[in-house]
Design a protein around this motif. Structure first.
Motif, PDB file in Angstrom:
ATOM      1  N   ALA A  60       0.830  -1.215   0.000  1.00  0.00           N
ATOM      2  CA  ALA A  60       0.000   0.000   0.000  1.00  0.00           C
ATOM      3  C   ALA A  60       0.862   1.262   0.000  1.00  0.00           C
ATOM      4  O   ALA A  60       0.563   2.235  -0.705  1.00  0.00           O
ATOM      5  CB  ALA A  60      -0.929  -0.006   1.214  1.00  0.00           C
ATOM      6  N   GLN A  86       2.349   1.743  -3.437  1.00  0.00           N
ATOM      7  CA  GLN A  86       1.326   2.257  -4.375  1.00  0.00           C
ATOM      8  C   GLN A  86       1.094   3.742  -4.176  1.00  0.00           C
ATOM      9  O   GLN A  86       0.968   4.504  -5.124  1.00  0.00           O
ATOM     10  CB  GLN A  86      -0.013   1.551  -4.117  1.00  0.00           C
ATOM     11  N   LEU A  87       1.057   4.142  -2.900  1.00  0.00           N
ATOM     12  CA  LEU A  87       0.842   5.556  -2.593  1.00  0.00           C
ATOM     13  C   LEU A  87       2.028   6.388  -3.087  1.00  0.00           C
ATOM     14  O   LEU A  87       1.849   7.458  -3.680  1.00  0.00           O
ATOM     15  CB  LEU A  87       0.648   5.732  -1.080  1.00  0.00           C
ATOM     16  N   ALA A 109       1.691   6.837  -6.689  1.00  0.00           N
ATOM     17  CA  ALA A 109       0.640   7.815  -7.006  1.00  0.00           C
ATOM     18  C   ALA A 109       1.160   9.246  -6.801  1.00  0.00           C
ATOM     19  O   ALA A 109       0.957  10.120  -7.646  1.00  0.00           O
ATOM     20  CB  ALA A 109      -0.581   7.562  -6.129  1.00  0.00           C
ATOM     21  N   ILE A 168      -7.756   9.685  -4.613  1.00  0.00           N
ATOM     22  CA  ILE A 168      -7.861   8.331  -4.039  1.00  0.00           C
ATOM     23  C   ILE A 168      -8.454   7.362  -5.068  1.00  0.00           C
ATOM     24  O   ILE A 168      -7.980   6.234  -5.235  1.00  0.00           O
ATOM     25  CB  ILE A 168      -8.700   8.363  -2.729  1.00  0.00           C
ATOM     26  N   TYR A 223      -6.108   6.335  -8.239  1.00  0.00           N
ATOM     27  CA  TYR A 223      -5.047   5.346  -8.026  1.00  0.00           C
ATOM     28  C   TYR A 223      -5.524   4.149  -7.179  1.00  0.00           C
ATOM     29  O   TYR A 223      -4.689   3.322  -6.786  1.00  0.00           O
ATOM     30  CB  TYR A 223      -3.841   6.015  -7.366  1.00  0.00           C
ATOM     31  N   LEU A 276      -6.648   3.884  -3.959  1.00  0.00           N
ATOM     32  CA  LEU A 276      -5.866   3.861  -2.717  1.00  0.00           C
ATOM     33  C   LEU A 276      -6.699   3.531  -1.476  1.00  0.00           C
ATOM     34  O   LEU A 276      -6.211   3.631  -0.354  1.00  0.00           O
ATOM     35  CB  LEU A 276      -5.159   5.213  -2.524  1.00  0.00           C
ATOM     36  N   VAL A 297      -4.874   6.508   3.377  1.00  0.00           N
ATOM     37  CA  VAL A 297      -3.931   7.447   2.752  1.00  0.00           C
ATOM     38  C   VAL A 297      -3.184   8.228   3.838  1.00  0.00           C
ATOM     39  O   VAL A 297      -1.965   8.396   3.773  1.00  0.00           O
ATOM     40  CB  VAL A 297      -4.661   8.400   1.772  1.00  0.00           C
TER      41      VAL A 297
END
Ligand SMILES: Nc1ncnc2c1ncn2[C@@H]1O[C@H](COP(=O)(O)OP(=O)(O)OP(=O)(O)O)[C@@H](O)[C@H]1O
Ligand SMILES: [Mg+2]
Length: 377
Positions: free
Chosen positions: A305, A308-309, A312, A328, A331, A333, A339
């Motif tokens: 996670a 991925q953030l 992004a 959010i 992507y 998220l 987040v």
């Protein structure tokens, strides 16, 4: 011009001609020093804090009325190591053949240090073998006050200052604050690469250093000035570089000092005498390839996670609203609180930073090469 010298430094400091801008900042620090005001430098990583201190020191040249002493305390773990480093820096700063130097070296010797020699560069290293922390406190006080009583202005720059928070002697801050307050001819510049800890030391009303210094924020170098600097460095070595190439570099690195220096250093090292935009693009690709192993290591240190953030945020380049539905959703998220947690973790690991010194603050990926790489992966 030295023939084989690369004018784009990626570590250390050479001289004013290889240093870009920072005129206002240099003038302000010098004004503070002249007016007996201590300065704390705040800035994100790798923007040029240490370089600026070196530049200020260099600007005093052979001025005999000012003695500049620099210590980087990152390697120290306790008050004993701090004392040793301080004494070593002072000892090595004064040439023994000058009268002031002789006096200072004699005074330090009275404190009975052990003197050994660095096995790599042969420089003297001082250490004290004292019974307890109180004795080290006394030694620090003797070192500072002896220097302060000479007829010169002393400027102490302590880099990576946040390291004192790691010492087991929890009174180090209070102890140093006392010296900072009482010395008459000694001025300090504090600097550190960990913003959170530096803020804790200097901007927390409950701590000794609160409101004791003038806080200075070091920003990105102005794009036009960096452009002119890059053009000049290449021209000095009779290299041609196209204007689009320089624009491309500054765009690619977002003007972040270390990444810009690294890119230019690499491009210069390619030996090309007539640099076109396509050469520049291909050097950018080489740099990303060169760093790929590091990027994969970063990925292993993060959760899926978080990664991925980070991806992004990198794709956005500047993320103004981390909690907007569109970000959010775009992507995938999850929720706003996921987040939030991710952002905290990435900030803590220094993978991203929050730039709050602009009108519209934003999050940005620290490592500009990683940011560019993530945009394509
Ligand atoms: N004004 C400048 N012009 C040209 N090169 C610079 C300038 N400022 C810094 N540099 C170079 O950029 C690199 C990073 O600078 P520096 O180490 O001073 O950053 P820093 O903010 O102290 O980093 P850290 O947060 O890691 O301590 C160094 O290689 C330095 O030589
Ligand atoms: Mg530094």
């Amino acid at each position: 011009m030295e023939k084989d010298f690369n004018p784009f430094l990626v570590s250390g400091y050479k001289d004013a001609s290889h240093f870009c801008d920072r005129e206002k900042e240099t003038a302000l620090i010098k004004k503070n020093l002249q007016n007996n005001i201590n300065t704390t430098l705040f800035a994100i990583r790798r923007i040029g804090k240490t370089g600026l201190i070196r530049h200020v020191f260099n600007s005093y040249g052979n001025n005999k009325k000012i003695v500049c002493i620099y210590v980087d305390i990152l390697s120290t773990q306790n008050l004993q190591e701090f004392t040793n480093l301080l004494a070593t820096a002072i000892y090595n700063r004064f040439p023994e053949n000058k009268s002031l130097g002789k006096k200072i070296i004699e005074a330090i010797k009275l404190l009975r240090p052990l003197i050994s020699f660095d096995e790599f560069n042969g420089n003297p290293e001082l250490s004290f073998d004292l019974a307890d922390a109180k004795k080290y406190e006394k030694t620090i006080q003797q070192l500072f006050s002896f220097l302060d009583s000479q007829n010169v202005k002393i400027v102490f720059a302590i880099d990576e200052f946040q390291q004192i928070l790691e010492y087991p002697e929890k009174n180090t801050e209070a102890l140093l604050r006392t010296h900072v307050q009482t010395l008459k001819n000694t001025q300090f510049i504090f600097c550190g690469s960990n913003q959170k800890m530096m803020n804790e030391i200097f901007n927390n009303a409950k701590r000794p250093f609160f409101a004791s210094c003038s806080n200075m924020h070091l920003d990105f170098i102005d794009k036009k000035k960096y452009y002119a600097f890059i053009a000049k460095m290449f021209a000095n070595y009779k290299r041609k570089i196209s204007p689009e190439s320089i624009d491309y570099i500054l765009e690619f690195t977002c003007c972040h000092t270390f990444y810009t220096q690294f890119f230019c250093n690499y491009l210069f090292a390619s030996g090309n005498k007539n640099i076109t935009i396509s050469n520049t693009r291909s050097v950018a690709a080489d740099i990303l390839k060169l760093n790929e192993n590091t990027f994969y290591q970063y990925r292993n240190l993060l959760t899926v996670a978080q990664w991925q953030l980070l991806q992004a945020i990198s794709k956005e380049e500047k993320l103004y609203n981390a909690h907007s539905k569109s970000f959010i959703g775009k992507y995938g998220l999850g929720t706003s609180s996921m987040v939030s947690r991710g952002i905290e973790a990435l900030k803590e690991k220094e993978m991203i930073f929050y730039n709050s010194s602009v009108e519209k603050p934003y999050y940005e990926t620290y490592d500009k090469f990683l940011m560019r790489w993530l945009q394509h992966h």
